[in-house]
Design an enzyme around this catalytic site. Structure first.
Site, PDB file in Angstrom:
ATOM      1  CG  HIS A  40      -2.036  -1.006   1.121  1.00  0.00           C
ATOM      2  ND1 HIS A  40      -3.361  -0.668   1.281  1.00  0.00           N
ATOM      3  CD2 HIS A  40      -2.038  -2.338   0.849  1.00  0.00           C
ATOM      4  CE1 HIS A  40      -4.120  -1.737   1.127  1.00  0.00           C
ATOM      5  NE2 HIS A  40      -3.326  -2.765   0.867  1.00  0.00           N
ATOM      6  CE  LYS A  62       7.723  -1.712   0.900  1.00  0.00           C
ATOM      7  NZ  LYS A  62       7.295  -2.995   1.494  1.00  0.00           N
ATOM      8  CG  ASP A  76       8.340  -9.209   5.962  1.00  0.00           C
ATOM      9  OD1 ASP A  76       7.462  -8.350   6.159  1.00  0.00           O
ATOM     10  OD2 ASP A  76       8.857  -9.869   6.884  1.00  0.00           O
ATOM     11  CG  HIS A 108      17.475  -3.786   3.630  1.00  0.00           C
ATOM     12  ND1 HIS A 108      17.704  -2.440   3.804  1.00  0.00           N
ATOM     13  CD2 HIS A 108      16.228  -4.005   4.136  1.00  0.00           C
ATOM     14  CE1 HIS A 108      16.661  -1.878   4.389  1.00  0.00           C
ATOM     15  NE2 HIS A 108      15.751  -2.797   4.591  1.00  0.00           N
ATOM     16  CD  GLU A 152       0.586   3.637  -4.968  1.00  0.00           C
ATOM     17  OE1 GLU A 152       1.102   3.621  -6.098  1.00  0.00           O
ATOM     18  OE2 GLU A 152      -0.240   2.784  -4.581  1.00  0.00           O
TER      19      GLU A 152
END
EC number: 3.6.1.66
Length: 239
Positions: free
Chosen positions: A8, A12, A74, A219, A10
């Site tokens: 959710h 990313k 994650d 990362h 944006e």
């Protein structure tokens, strides 16, 4: 080629688009990214006990609901002296999800007496790509059940799954520095520094770096770049 990103956030999508542009050049325009949030999909319950499990859970959940290839990630902070905590609990270490200030305060208090040389840590990110090979005809009509994205893959007859890892090693400093980024960035000093930082003796926390400097070593950036061969195969073969 449409790919759903299980987020959710944006921001990313912007990061993934930038990495796609690095990998595919002008061909990146043939890849249409859409967020789960923009489709109104809920977040699944993250029941995994590792970053890899939770990334795969989220990607499976979105692929099941849409019938489309899905990317998920994650990530969290691992502090060596704390037995790899906070780990998958990073975002809610102080109890309330996403309370960055409280999480930082608690973590600093927990390692207050630890010598500088022993405050080693690393951010770890798992990124997953789930590509449905065959989907139920009425996949779009399935009711979104956030609790079962990992358990059974309802709606996917078969799927190809790829999970990769990326890490950014560093050290936990004693006081927050910088206002960029989010989460534990103000107290995390990456081992890999921008050009000129080590020579000047002014080492930077993640929160003191520009987004471009951080993304080059982060990362998440490393994990997403490691996922690119699987995405290239998807684009070239269509499956």
């Amino acid at each position: 080629m449409n790919i759903v990103v299980a987020t959710h956030n944006e921001g990313k999508l912007v990061e993934i688009r930038d990495i796609l542009a690095e990998e595919f050049g002008d061909g990146a325009h043939d890849i249409e990214l859409v967020s789960a949030g923009s489709l109104g999909l809920p977040d699944p319950v993250e029941t995994g006990i590792t970053f890899e499990a939770n990334a795969l859970l989220k990607a499976r959940f979105v692929a099941r609901l849409t019938g489309l290839p899905a990317i998920a990630d994650d990530s969290g902070l691992i502090v060596d002296v704390m037995g790899n905590a906070p780990g998958i609990l990073s975002a809610r270490w102080a109890g309330e999800h996403g309370n960055d200030a409280a999480n930082i305060d608690l973590l600093l208090a927990q390692i207050e007496d630890i010598p500088d040389d022993d405050r080693t840590a690393r951010f770890r990110c798992a990124a997953a790509l789930v590509v449905p090979i065959a989907a139920e005809e009425d996949v779009a009509d399935f009711e979104a059940d956030p609790s079962d994205g990992m358990d059974d893959g309802d709606g996917l007859v078969d799927a190809r799954e790829t999970v990769v890892l990326g890490e950014m090693p560093g050290t936990i400093v004693r006081h927050p520095h910088g206002s960029n980024g989010f989460g534990y960035d103000p107290i995390f000093m990456p081992d890999e520094q921008p050009a000129g930082a080590e020579e000047s003796g002014e080492l930077l926390t993640s929160a003191e770096m520009t987004p471009e400097q951080k993304n080059a070593i982060s990362h998440r950036g490393k994990a997403l770049r490691a996922l690119m061969p699987a995405i290239r195969e998807l684009v070239e073969t269509g499956e």
